[in-house]
Design a protein around this motif. Structure first.
Motif, PDB file in Angstrom:
ATOM      1  N   GLN A 518       0.797  -1.223   0.000  1.00  0.00           N
ATOM      2  CA  GLN A 518       0.000   0.000   0.000  1.00  0.00           C
ATOM      3  C   GLN A 518       0.834   1.280   0.000  1.00  0.00           C
ATOM      4  N   ASN A 519       2.040   1.235   0.581  1.00  0.00           N
ATOM      5  CA  ASN A 519       2.892   2.429   0.580  1.00  0.00           C
ATOM      6  C   ASN A 519       4.058   2.333  -0.401  1.00  0.00           C
ATOM      7  N   MET A 520       4.178   1.158  -1.045  1.00  0.00           N
ATOM      8  CA  MET A 520       5.274   0.964  -1.993  1.00  0.00           C
ATOM      9  C   MET A 520       4.886   1.339  -3.420  1.00  0.00           C
ATOM     10  N   LEU A 521       3.617   1.099  -3.767  1.00  0.00           N
ATOM     11  CA  LEU A 521       3.161   1.339  -5.138  1.00  0.00           C
ATOM     12  C   LEU A 521       2.281   2.580  -5.197  1.00  0.00           C
ATOM     13  N   THR A 522       2.371   3.276  -6.307  1.00  0.00           N
ATOM     14  CA  THR A 522       1.521   4.443  -6.565  1.00  0.00           C
ATOM     15  C   THR A 522       0.643   4.161  -7.783  1.00  0.00           C
ATOM     16  N   ALA A 523      -0.250   5.078  -8.044  1.00  0.00           N
ATOM     17  CA  ALA A 523      -1.142   4.919  -9.192  1.00  0.00           C
ATOM     18  C   ALA A 523      -0.358   4.788 -10.489  1.00  0.00           C
ATOM     19  N   GLU A 524       0.731   5.536 -10.607  1.00  0.00           N
ATOM     20  CA  GLU A 524       1.529   5.504 -11.833  1.00  0.00           C
ATOM     21  C   GLU A 524       2.159   4.130 -12.052  1.00  0.00           C
ATOM     22  N   ASP A 525       2.369   3.366 -10.961  1.00  0.00           N
ATOM     23  CA  ASP A 525       2.992   2.054 -11.082  1.00  0.00           C
ATOM     24  C   ASP A 525       2.023   0.985 -11.572  1.00  0.00           C
ATOM     25  N   VAL A 526       0.753   1.150 -11.334  1.00  0.00           N
ATOM     26  CA  VAL A 526      -0.206   0.074 -11.625  1.00  0.00           C
ATOM     27  C   VAL A 526      -1.236   0.463 -12.681  1.00  0.00           C
ATOM     28  N   LEU A 527      -1.162   1.651 -13.242  1.00  0.00           N
ATOM     29  CA  LEU A 527      -2.165   2.067 -14.226  1.00  0.00           C
ATOM     30  C   LEU A 527      -2.019   1.268 -15.524  1.00  0.00           C
ATOM     31  N   ALA A 528      -3.110   1.181 -16.270  1.00  0.00           N
ATOM     32  CA  ALA A 528      -3.130   0.509 -17.571  1.00  0.00           C
ATOM     33  C   ALA A 528      -3.132   1.566 -18.668  1.00  0.00           C
ATOM     34  N   THR A 529      -2.145   1.505 -19.547  1.00  0.00           N
ATOM     35  CA  THR A 529      -2.040   2.498 -20.634  1.00  0.00           C
ATOM     36  C   THR A 529      -2.663   2.005 -21.931  1.00  0.00           C
ATOM     37  N   ASP A 530      -3.037   0.712 -21.968  1.00  0.00           N
ATOM     38  CA  ASP A 530      -3.622   0.166 -23.199  1.00  0.00           C
ATOM     39  C   ASP A 530      -5.152   0.181 -23.178  1.00  0.00           C
ATOM     40  N   TRP A 531      -5.717   0.871 -22.205  1.00  0.00           N
ATOM     41  CA  TRP A 531      -7.183   0.957 -22.100  1.00  0.00           C
ATOM     42  C   TRP A 531      -7.714   1.822 -23.244  1.00  0.00           C
ATOM     43  N   PRO A 532      -8.746   1.370 -23.967  1.00  0.00           N
ATOM     44  CA  PRO A 532      -9.268   2.185 -25.076  1.00  0.00           C
ATOM     45  C   PRO A 532      -9.871   3.488 -24.584  1.00  0.00           C
ATOM     46  N   THR A 533      -9.843   4.494 -25.416  1.00  0.00           N
ATOM     47  CA  THR A 533     -10.399   5.808 -25.083  1.00  0.00           C
ATOM     48  C   THR A 533     -11.375   6.243 -26.161  1.00  0.00           C
ATOM     49  N   ALA A 534     -12.142   7.247 -25.839  1.00  0.00           N
ATOM     50  CA  ALA A 534     -13.067   7.848 -26.800  1.00  0.00           C
ATOM     51  C   ALA A 534     -12.801   9.341 -26.872  1.00  0.00           C
ATOM     52  N   LYS A 535     -13.115   9.927 -28.025  1.00  0.00           N
ATOM     53  CA  LYS A 535     -13.022  11.376 -28.198  1.00  0.00           C
ATOM     54  C   LYS A 535     -14.411  11.981 -28.007  1.00  0.00           C
ATOM     55  N   PRO A 536     -14.479  13.224 -27.596  1.00  0.00           N
ATOM     56  CA  PRO A 536     -15.801  13.848 -27.386  1.00  0.00           C
ATOM     57  C   PRO A 536     -16.661  13.858 -28.643  1.00  0.00           C
ATOM     58  N   THR A 537     -16.027  13.853 -29.810  1.00  0.00           N
ATOM     59  CA  THR A 537     -16.784  13.921 -31.066  1.00  0.00           C
ATOM     60  C   THR A 537     -17.146  12.556 -31.631  1.00  0.00           C
ATOM     61  N   ASP A 538     -16.716  11.481 -30.974  1.00  0.00           N
ATOM     62  CA  ASP A 538     -17.053  10.139 -31.464  1.00  0.00           C
ATOM     63  C   ASP A 538     -18.555   9.918 -31.414  1.00  0.00           C
ATOM     64  N   GLN A 539     -19.059   9.150 -32.390  1.00  0.00           N
ATOM     65  CA  GLN A 539     -20.473   8.797 -32.389  1.00  0.00           C
ATOM     66  C   GLN A 539     -20.698   7.560 -31.526  1.00  0.00           C
ATOM     67  N   LEU A 540     -21.895   7.477 -30.970  1.00  0.00           N
ATOM     68  CA  LEU A 540     -22.153   6.432 -29.981  1.00  0.00           C
ATOM     69  C   LEU A 540     -22.163   5.028 -30.569  1.00  0.00           C
ATOM     70  N   ASP A 541     -22.463   4.876 -31.861  1.00  0.00           N
ATOM     71  CA  ASP A 541     -22.422   3.533 -32.428  1.00  0.00           C
ATOM     72  C   ASP A 541     -21.004   2.978 -32.401  1.00  0.00           C
TER      73      ASP A 541
END
Length: 678
Positions: A518-541
């Motif tokens: 709990q005190n050894m790891l930070t968010a930067e150590d365990v985050l996932a960078t390959d998670w897909p993202t969306a842009k605000p202009t993307d269509q919902l389909d």
């Protein structure tokens, strides 16, 4: 003229609102017109055959064209398809570009994107272009054209009757069913073709109406051509249950052949499209190439019923059948790729018959007690149609109706399903939908999902998503997770830049060693960078596809500058979809109920208020609903927008910009509605 039509329009509007038989009555009319249209189309093909091949009399569908062609000089065999191609290319390029090709994708596109609206001129242009193409030797079938012709008839009648989107699409399906039923003498298959391929909807209301149109058209067709199947073949049956293994192999080969067919067809289309020459010259070159191929294999000319009958009843010479399969595949691809007009259903039957006959000959050679090659040819026809169209139910039923042979149904079912599975696994799009996908129209997820294209991420994204600093300790992060309901947390630096995602699922394995980590790891150590993202202009389909592909509940929304803006959740997307679908269907019902014209006698009256359709006033042109403020300026509510381009009526959205020709369905006091009209 308007005065003369007023009683009819009022009667039409009354029937639309006050009788359940309205759709059935119109379906009968579409069936009659579609049936006679199919009969006329077949007779037109026969007449042009007599003209171009110099028959002494008008030939029939099964005239011995192959035998006759062998008596003609080579330049005639090459010249007839060339002349036909030149004429078809000029006709289609000049008057109706949508009459090019096999026609079914154009109908599907009209149903999905234009509420089934098809230009009336397509009826005449498609009939003339396809009849000339088929009669002169173009290696295509007649079912695609008759589907487009029948659909255009249904659409034209729907436009004349001023029906709404839902009824318009049903009428298009009625026309397609009528065409298939009449041209193949197959009423059940005609209805299934319209429901499974054209509409993609087996709803009870559509089914009833489409069956009525299909049966009516079949009655018309049988009065001209008799109640006989399209192919007269011996009765075949499953000789031994172990033969099902061979039929599974046939389905596998049919699926692979279907993939080769689709890819070859689009290779030819791309090649001819890249050539910077007039459309008539392209189609003429295609006819020339097909004519040259016919010097070696005349069976590729036209629909190919003679060759199919030979495969179904003959001894089945394997190498000859495989040669015809390859020749037909190439000839069809050249004909359609160069700009010819005709269907792919009959060519699929041809290729399936030759493939099945070849396999049947091989099986018979090694296992003398097996079914004859004709049985495999019959099953191959169904397997090939199922594979190319991704419609096994239609393929199974239509083969049964074409042959009236139930004893072969088990092999037919197993081969059709196997072929479809192979095709879908290796080539997700059918021969119809691939053409639309290349235009940017994706029907694979269902036509209703197109409703999400008008909604963007920024309209429904959650801006209260939980942010985590990159240096925050794991222990603090776990406490935040346990105290809330979030499934994802987003790591964002001091500048607002998105760095990655923390999911509850990814944190779960660390809980066992939390005291140590709990005190050894930070968010930067365990985050996932390959998670897909969306842009605000993307269509919902598109977002729904991303969420579904990864089985995720939400994804982050990141701007073009890399700044984190919020998250988009599956629950919110589905909720918006339900809202859009409800609004869309209500809009369709409202459009169906609206009177024709804008006279006061045709308005819906509710006490002192009226609901009426009005032309968009000049003050609205070039401005959005948000800018105009119709309710504040005129005191009326806009219930529905009917765009001038013929696209589907829909409830108003604030960003919609009005153009000349748009119509509005409004509700308000009579004087306010009249003031809006100007």
């Amino acid at each position: 003229m308007a005065t003369l039509l007023t009683p009819f329009t009022r009667l039409n509007h009354y029937l639309k609102r006050h009788t359940n038989m309205y759709m059935v009555l119109v379906a009968v009319v579409i069936g009659l017109i579609g049936g006679y249209g199919a009969v006329g189309f077949r007779l037109l093909i026969q007449w042009f055959k007599g003209v171009f091949w110099a028959f002494g009399s008008t030939p029939t569908d099964h005239s011995p064209l192959l035998e006759h062609i062998t008596t003609l000089p080579w330049y005639w065999v090459v010249g007839a398809p060339t002349l036909g191609g030149l004429f078809v290319g000029w006709l289609v390029g000049t008057f109706a570009a949508e009459a090019k090709g096999h026609g079914v994708p154009e109908v599907m596109e009209a149903v999905a994107l234009r509420n089934g609206r098809i230009r009336p001129r397509v009826v005449g242009i498609k009939a003339l272009a396809s009849s000339v193409c088929i009669a002169t030797g173009g290696s295509v079938g007649r079912e695609g054209p008759i589907v487009q012709i029948g659909s255009a008839i249904g659409s034209t009648l729907g436009q004349f009757l001023n029906v709404g989107p839902r009824r318009m699409r049903t009428f298009v399906g009625c026309g397609a069913a009528a065409g298939v039923a009449a041209t193949f003498n197959a009423p059940v298959a005609g209805a299934l073709f319209a429901l499974e391929i054209i509409l993609g909807d087996f709803g009870v209301s559509q089914f009833t109406t489409i069956v009525v149109a299909s049966v009516t058209a079949t009655v018309v067709s049988r009065s001209f051509f008799g109640d006989i199947p399209a192919f007269e073949i011996p009765t075949y049956s499953l000789e031994h249950p172990t033969e099902l293994i061979a039929y599974v192999a046939l389905g596998l080969l049919a699926g692979l052949t279907a993939i080769a067919f689709v890819r070859t067809l689009h290779f030819c289309e791309d090649g001819f499209d890249a050539a910077n020459i007039p459309a008539s010259i392209k189609a003429g070159i295609g006819g020339l190439l097909v004519g040259g191929l016919a010097l070696v294999a005349p069976q590729v000319l036209g629909v190919g019923y003679e060759a199919m009958t030979a495969a179904l009843t003959g001894p089945g010479m394997a190498m000859m059948m495989l040669g015809l399969l390859f020749a037909k595949l190439v000839a069809v691809s050249i004909t359609l790729g160069s700009g010819g007009s005709g269907g792919v259903f009959a060519p699929s039957l041809f290729m399936g018959a030759t493939l099945g006959a070849a396999l049947g000959a091989g099986v018979g050679h090694f296992f003398p007690g097996a079914a004859p090659p004709g049985a495999y040819a019959l099953v191959g026809m169904g397997a090939m149609v199922a594979s190319t169209t991704h419609a096994p139910l239609t393929a199974i039923v239509i083969l049964f109706e074409l042959t009236t042979d139930y004893k072969i149904i088990l092999p037919l079912m197993i081969a059709a399903i196997t072929g479809t599975l192979v095709m879908r696994r290796l080539h997700p799009d059918s021969i119809y939908t691939i053409k639309l996908k290349r235009r940017g129209v994706d029907l694979s997820g269902g036509r209703d999902l197109n409703l999400l294209r008008r909604v963007t991420v920024e309209q429904i994204m959650a801006t209260d998503a939980v942010r985590v600093a990159p240096n925050e300790c794991l222990g603090a992060i776990v406490k935040r997770v346990l105290s809330g309901n979030e499934t994802c947390l987003y790591v964002v630096n001091d500048a607002g830049q998105f760095m990655g995602t923390l999911s509850v699922q990814a944190l779960r394995p660390m809980l066992e060693d939390l005291d140590v980590l709990q005190n050894m790891l930070t968010a930067e150590d365990v985050l996932a960078t390959d998670w897909p993202t969306a842009k605000p202009t993307d269509q919902l389909d598109h977002v729904l596809e991303v969420l579904d592909r990864g089985f995720r509940d939400e994804i982050p929304v990141v701007g073009a500058d890399g700044l984190f803006q919020g998250s988009i959740r599956m629950a919110d997307v589905l909720a918006r979809y339900k809202k859009e679908l409800f609004s869309y269907r209500m809009a369709g019902e409202l459009a169906d109920s609206m009177p024709v014209g804008d006279d006061s006698a045709g308005q819906h009256k509710v006490g002192n208020f009226v609901m009426a359709e009005v032309e968009g006033p000049p003050a609205l042109l070039g401005r959005s609903l948000a800018e105009v403020g119709v309710r504040e300026a005129y005191g009326v509510n806009i219930l529905l927008c009917r765009p001038a381009d013929g696209s589907e009526p829909s409830p108003p959205i604030s960003s919609y910009v009005f153009v000349d020709g748009d119509k509005l369905v409004v509700f308000g006091a009579a004087e306010d509605v009249n003031r809006l009209r100007g």
